[in-house]
Scaffold this motif. Structure first.
Motif, short mmCIF file in Angstrom:
data_model
loop_
_atom_site.label_atom_id
_atom_site.label_comp_id
_atom_site.label_asym_id
_atom_site.label_seq_id
_atom_site.Cartn_x
_atom_site.Cartn_y
_atom_site.Cartn_z
N TYR A 87 -2.82 2.17 8.56
CA TYR A 87 -2.78 1.10 7.56
C TYR A 87 -1.35 0.92 7.04
CZ TYR A 87 -7.82 2.05 7.42
OH TYR A 87 -9.14 2.26 7.73
N GLU A 88 -0.66 2.01 6.79
CA GLU A 88 0.72 1.92 6.28
C GLU A 88 1.69 1.38 7.33
OE1 GLU A 88 2.46 5.22 4.24
OE2 GLU A 88 0.94 5.20 2.66
N ARG A 89 1.35 1.54 8.60
CA ARG A 89 2.20 1.02 9.69
C ARG A 89 1.82 -0.40 10.08
NH1 ARG A 89 0.38 5.47 12.32
NH2 ARG A 89 -0.45 4.12 13.93
N ALA A 90 0.80 -0.95 9.43
CA ALA A 90 0.28 -2.29 9.77
C ALA A 90 -0.28 -2.32 11.19
CB ALA A 90 1.33 -3.37 9.57
N ALA A 91 -0.78 -1.17 11.66
CA ALA A 91 -1.36 -1.09 13.00
C ALA A 91 -2.88 -1.26 12.96
CB ALA A 91 -1.00 0.26 13.64
N ALA A 92 -3.46 -1.23 11.77
CA ALA A 92 -4.91 -1.38 11.61
C ALA A 92 -5.20 -1.95 10.23
CB ALA A 92 -5.61 -0.03 11.78
N GLU A 93 -6.40 -2.46 10.07
CA GLU A 93 -6.84 -3.01 8.79
C GLU A 93 -8.03 -2.20 8.29
OE1 GLU A 93 -7.80 -7.06 9.57
OE2 GLU A 93 -5.74 -7.59 10.05
N LEU B 240 0.83 -1.20 0.00
CA LEU B 240 0.00 0.00 0.00
C LEU B 240 0.87 1.25 0.00
CD1 LEU B 240 -2.80 1.33 0.23
CD2 LEU B 240 -2.60 1.05 2.72
N ARG B 241 1.86 1.29 0.87
CA ARG B 241 2.74 2.46 0.94
C ARG B 241 3.48 2.69 -0.37
NH1 ARG B 241 7.65 2.19 1.43
NH2 ARG B 241 7.65 0.19 2.51
N ARG B 242 4.03 1.63 -0.95
CA ARG B 242 4.76 1.77 -2.22
C ARG B 242 3.83 2.27 -3.33
NH1 ARG B 242 7.18 -3.22 -0.63
NH2 ARG B 242 5.85 -4.31 -2.11
N ALA B 243 2.63 1.74 -3.40
CA ALA B 243 1.67 2.17 -4.43
C ALA B 243 1.26 3.62 -4.20
CB ALA B 243 0.44 1.27 -4.41
N ARG B 244 1.01 3.97 -2.96
CA ARG B 244 0.62 5.36 -2.65
C ARG B 244 1.73 6.33 -3.01
NH1 ARG B 244 3.10 8.77 0.48
NH2 ARG B 244 3.30 7.25 2.15
N LYS C 144 1.75 7.65 -6.60
CA LYS C 144 0.70 8.54 -7.09
C LYS C 144 0.42 9.76 -6.22
CE LYS C 144 -1.65 5.30 -9.97
NZ LYS C 144 -2.76 5.32 -10.87
N PHE C 145 0.79 9.70 -4.95
CA PHE C 145 0.49 10.80 -4.02
C PHE C 145 1.75 11.15 -3.24
CE2 PHE C 145 -3.52 8.86 -4.98
CZ PHE C 145 -4.42 9.91 -5.04
N ALA C 146 2.00 12.44 -3.09
CA ALA C 146 3.22 12.89 -2.43
C ALA C 146 3.27 12.48 -0.96
CB ALA C 146 3.35 14.41 -2.55
N THR C 147 2.13 12.55 -0.29
CA THR C 147 2.13 12.24 1.14
C THR C 147 0.95 11.33 1.49
OG1 THR C 147 0.72 14.08 1.81
CG2 THR C 147 3.10 14.53 1.67
N ALA C 148 1.08 10.69 2.64
CA ALA C 148 -0.02 9.87 3.15
C ALA C 148 -1.24 10.75 3.43
CB ALA C 148 0.42 9.13 4.41
N VAL D 153 -6.86 12.30 2.44
CA VAL D 153 -7.87 13.32 2.13
C VAL D 153 -8.56 12.98 0.81
CG1 VAL D 153 -8.18 15.76 1.53
CG2 VAL D 153 -6.77 15.12 3.50
N HIS D 154 -7.80 12.53 -0.16
CA HIS D 154 -8.35 12.18 -1.47
C HIS D 154 -9.43 11.10 -1.37
CE1 HIS D 154 -8.42 11.62 -5.83
NE2 HIS D 154 -8.37 10.31 -5.60
N ILE D 155 -9.22 10.12 -0.50
CA ILE D 155 -10.20 9.03 -0.38
C ILE D 155 -11.16 9.22 0.79
CG2 ILE D 155 -8.78 7.34 -1.59
CD1 ILE D 155 -8.01 6.16 1.14
N GLY D 156 -11.08 10.36 1.47
CA GLY D 156 -12.04 10.67 2.52
C GLY D 156 -11.77 10.06 3.87
N LEU D 157 -10.50 9.82 4.18
CA LEU D 157 -10.13 9.27 5.47
C LEU D 157 -9.41 10.31 6.31
CD1 LEU D 157 -8.58 5.78 4.64
CD2 LEU D 157 -10.82 6.24 5.62
N GLU D 158 -9.45 10.13 7.62
CA GLU D 158 -8.61 10.92 8.51
C GLU D 158 -7.17 10.46 8.28
OE1 GLU D 158 -9.30 13.39 10.62
OE2 GLU D 158 -11.40 13.35 10.01
N PRO D 159 -6.23 11.39 8.16
CA PRO D 159 -4.84 10.99 7.92
C PRO D 159 -4.29 9.99 8.94
CG PRO D 159 -5.10 13.31 7.46
CD PRO D 159 -6.40 12.85 8.08
N HIS D 160 -4.63 10.15 10.22
CA HIS D 160 -4.10 9.21 11.22
C HIS D 160 -4.63 7.79 10.99
CE1 HIS D 160 -7.89 10.31 13.22
NE2 HIS D 160 -7.81 9.12 13.78
#
Length: 91
Positions: free
Chosen positions: A43-49, A15-19, A22-26, A31-38
């Motif tokens: 998801y990128e830290r594998a702390a949540a699914e 996920l991180r590599r793909a992001r 296409k996107f400069a930052t997490a 914001v683009h997909i409507g999620l809170e950044p934290h």
């Protein structure tokens, strides 16, 4: 590493590599997909699914399929439930 943790780690790495392609930052991606950044960063830290709906939104924004993010590497080590020994599994 348990099978679930292995899947989560591989998912977060992909996920991180793909992001990053296409996107400069997490934050920009979140914001683009409507999620809170934290939430997205977890998801990128594998702390949540992510939920199924969030997974689909991320894949659409990245031009991927869920399979691109979820499929295990071709060869990985797993512990057999029957004998407790480590084996290589091919998928």
């Amino acid at each position: 590493m348990s099978g679930r943790n292995l899947i989560r780690r591989q998912f977060s790495d992909r996920l991180r590599r793909a992001r990053e392609q296409k996107f400069a930052t997490a934050t920009d991606f979140a914001v683009h997909i409507g999620l809170e950044p934290h939430t997205y960063r977890a998801y990128e830290r594998a702390a949540a699914e992510p939920s199924f709906e969030t997974l689909i939104a991320m894949c659409q924004a990245l031009g991927l399929t869920p399979n691109d993010l979820l499929t295990l590497d071709k060869t990985h080590e797993v512990r057999s439930k029957s004998d407790g020994k480590r084996h290589h599994a091919d998928h």
